[in-house]
Design an enzyme around this catalytic site. Sequence first.
Site, PDB file in Angstrom:
ATOM      1  N   LYS A  77       1.764 -31.080  -1.441  1.00 38.06           N
ATOM      2  CA  LYS A  77       0.914 -31.664  -2.484  1.00 38.06           C
ATOM      3  C   LYS A  77       0.160 -32.889  -1.933  1.00 38.06           C
ATOM      4  O   LYS A  77       0.477 -33.387  -0.852  1.00 38.06           O
ATOM      5  CB  LYS A  77       1.799 -32.031  -3.672  1.00 38.06           C
ATOM      6  CG  LYS A  77       2.473 -30.820  -4.332  1.00 38.06           C
ATOM      7  CD  LYS A  77       3.359 -31.254  -5.483  1.00 38.06           C
ATOM      8  CE  LYS A  77       3.986 -30.071  -6.206  1.00 38.06           C
ATOM      9  NZ  LYS A  77       4.819 -30.496  -7.352  1.00 38.06           N
ATOM     10  N   TYR A 117      -0.342 -23.364 -12.832  1.00 35.06           N
ATOM     11  CA  TYR A 117       0.632 -24.009 -13.716  1.00 35.06           C
ATOM     12  C   TYR A 117       0.465 -23.544 -15.171  1.00 35.06           C
ATOM     13  O   TYR A 117       0.672 -24.337 -16.092  1.00 35.06           O
ATOM     14  CB  TYR A 117       0.498 -25.533 -13.629  1.00 35.06           C
ATOM     15  CG  TYR A 117       1.110 -26.142 -12.380  1.00 35.06           C
ATOM     16  CD1 TYR A 117       2.410 -25.835 -11.980  1.00 35.06           C
ATOM     17  CD2 TYR A 117       0.399 -27.054 -11.603  1.00 35.06           C
ATOM     18  CE1 TYR A 117       2.977 -26.404 -10.836  1.00 35.06           C
ATOM     19  CE2 TYR A 117       0.965 -27.639 -10.471  1.00 35.06           C
ATOM     20  CZ  TYR A 117       2.254 -27.308 -10.091  1.00 35.06           C
ATOM     21  OH  TYR A 117       2.822 -27.874  -8.967  1.00 35.06           O
ATOM     22  N   ASN A 180       6.401 -35.379  -6.146  1.00 35.98           N
ATOM     23  CA  ASN A 180       7.551 -34.747  -5.462  1.00 35.98           C
ATOM     24  C   ASN A 180       7.168 -33.922  -4.230  1.00 35.98           C
ATOM     25  O   ASN A 180       7.884 -33.029  -3.808  1.00 35.98           O
ATOM     26  CB  ASN A 180       8.411 -33.960  -6.457  1.00 35.98           C
ATOM     27  CG  ASN A 180       7.646 -32.846  -7.129  1.00 35.98           C
ATOM     28  OD1 ASN A 180       6.490 -32.588  -6.779  1.00 35.98           O
ATOM     29  ND2 ASN A 180       8.275 -32.170  -8.079  1.00 35.98           N
ATOM     30  N   HIS A 183       5.451 -27.976  -3.311  1.00 35.89           N
ATOM     31  CA  HIS A 183       5.662 -26.891  -4.280  1.00 35.89           C
ATOM     32  C   HIS A 183       6.295 -25.701  -3.561  1.00 35.89           C
ATOM     33  O   HIS A 183       5.933 -25.395  -2.426  1.00 35.89           O
ATOM     34  CB  HIS A 183       4.321 -26.436  -4.891  1.00 35.89           C
ATOM     35  CG  HIS A 183       4.441 -25.124  -5.616  1.00 35.89           C
ATOM     36  ND1 HIS A 183       4.900 -25.026  -6.911  1.00 35.89           N
ATOM     37  CD2 HIS A 183       4.214 -23.843  -5.192  1.00 35.89           C
ATOM     38  CE1 HIS A 183       4.941 -23.753  -7.265  1.00 35.89           C
ATOM     39  NE2 HIS A 183       4.525 -23.007  -6.246  1.00 35.89           N
ATOM     40  N   GLU A 194       1.508 -16.134  -7.244  1.00 37.00           N
ATOM     41  CA  GLU A 194       0.897 -17.323  -6.654  1.00 37.00           C
ATOM     42  C   GLU A 194       0.189 -16.999  -5.339  1.00 37.00           C
ATOM     43  O   GLU A 194      -0.893 -17.511  -5.069  1.00 37.00           O
ATOM     44  CB  GLU A 194       1.966 -18.405  -6.440  1.00 37.00           C
ATOM     45  CG  GLU A 194       2.470 -18.977  -7.759  1.00 37.00           C
ATOM     46  CD  GLU A 194       3.689 -19.881  -7.596  1.00 37.00           C
ATOM     47  OE1 GLU A 194       4.114 -20.126  -6.446  1.00 37.00           O
ATOM     48  OE2 GLU A 194       4.221 -20.334  -8.634  1.00 37.00           O
TER      49      GLU A 194
HETATM   50  N1  UDP Z   1       6.400 -32.374 -13.252  1.00 32.12           N
HETATM   51  C1  UDP Z   1       6.151 -33.661 -13.707  1.00 32.12           C
HETATM   52  N2  UDP Z   1       6.991 -34.178 -14.656  1.00 32.12           N
HETATM   53  C2  UDP Z   1       8.044 -33.490 -15.173  1.00 32.12           C
HETATM   54  C3  UDP Z   1       8.286 -32.187 -14.717  1.00 32.12           C
HETATM   55  C4  UDP Z   1       7.438 -31.646 -13.754  1.00 32.12           C
HETATM   56  O1  UDP Z   1       5.218 -34.312 -13.259  1.00 32.12           O
HETATM   57  O2  UDP Z   1       8.751 -34.022 -16.040  1.00 32.12           O
HETATM   58  C5  UDP Z   1       5.511 -31.795 -12.217  1.00 32.12           C
HETATM   59  C6  UDP Z   1       6.144 -31.848 -10.813  1.00 32.12           C
HETATM   60  O3  UDP Z   1       5.108 -32.098  -9.876  1.00 32.12           O
HETATM   61  C7  UDP Z   1       6.665 -30.443 -10.668  1.00 32.12           C
HETATM   62  C8  UDP Z   1       5.572 -29.646 -11.363  1.00 32.12           C
HETATM   63  O4  UDP Z   1       5.246 -30.445 -12.507  1.00 32.12           O
HETATM   64  O5  UDP Z   1       6.847 -30.082  -9.310  1.00 32.12           O
HETATM   65  C9  UDP Z   1       5.935 -28.252 -11.796  1.00 32.12           C
HETATM   66  O6  UDP Z   1       7.093 -28.294 -12.604  1.00 32.12           O
HETATM   67  P1  UDP Z   1       8.247 -27.225 -12.461  1.00 32.12           P
HETATM   68  O7  UDP Z   1       9.162 -27.392 -13.622  1.00 32.12           O
HETATM   69  O8  UDP Z   1       7.640 -25.871 -12.239  1.00 32.12           O
HETATM   70  O9  UDP Z   1       9.034 -27.712 -11.159  1.00 32.12           O
HETATM   71  P2  UDP Z   1       9.072 -27.140  -9.671  1.00 32.12           P
HETATM   72  O10 UDP Z   1       9.028 -25.637  -9.750  1.00 32.12           O
HETATM   73  O11 UDP Z   1       7.897 -27.713  -8.925  1.00 32.12           O
HETATM   74  O12 UDP Z   1      10.373 -27.647  -9.102  1.00 32.12           O
HETATM   75 MG    MG Z   2       7.774 -24.353 -10.805  1.00 31.89          MG
END
Ligand code: UDP
Ligand code: MG
Length: 218
Positions: A77, A117, A180, A183, A194
Amino acid sequence: MTSLPEGWQNTRQNMIMLQHCILKRVLQQFYSGNQETTKSLLSGFPAALQHGHRAAGHRSKSTGLPGESERTLIAIKPDGVQRRLVGQIIQRFEQRGFKLVGMKMMKVSEDLLSQHYCELRTKPFYPSLLHYMTSGPVVVMVWEGHKVVQTSRKMVGHTNPAEAQAGTVRGDFSIHVSRNVVHASDSLEGAQREIQLWFQGKELLNWDCCDQTSTCEV
Ligand code: UDP
Ligand code: MG
């Protein structure tokens, strides 16, 4: 060999010729990179056939069995790129034994992100997620290997870096859920969706890794 009545033979020959023509056209369209036409030509084919060339459950060349080798989408990211973590993240996947089959650096459009997303559109953090993800370039990759979807999720760690184990990418390089670093697709179906969203078929390479037999029993 049992001979078929004349009318039946003609029908069978016609079917074989028709299959041959469709396959030839599909291959032409695929190698010329025309995804849309390829998809429409393939729409009548069984899913297992369609997934042979670039789906998440990649068909193993050696055994022909689906599911032995998978593909997943990993994206570094904007915060990971800005913090010059690209090399270290790639190194972890190489070191583990996975094979890189596609990679590009790009500024992501809101349109692509909203599809990527789509399940999070109603979440309160969605607008800031879009803002963060479009704030700079990302490095997006497709990695291939045995159970790469599940393993890469473990390597990446918990969504919230505060919960992520040390030794994971998020656990080692980040502190807050909004930044974080990386991805990783969360399922085979998700990975397939994806990969098709971010990459064209011609951008992915099928190649033999010389250490393949040392990293996995094939
Ligand atoms: N995210 C965020 N706040 C939250 C939860 C998610 O900003 O409370 C963002 C974070 O960058 C995350 C992305 O949204 O990686 C996608 O969320 P997901 O639940 O799919 O998590 P991932 O699959 O990336 O672990
Ligand atoms: Mg996810």
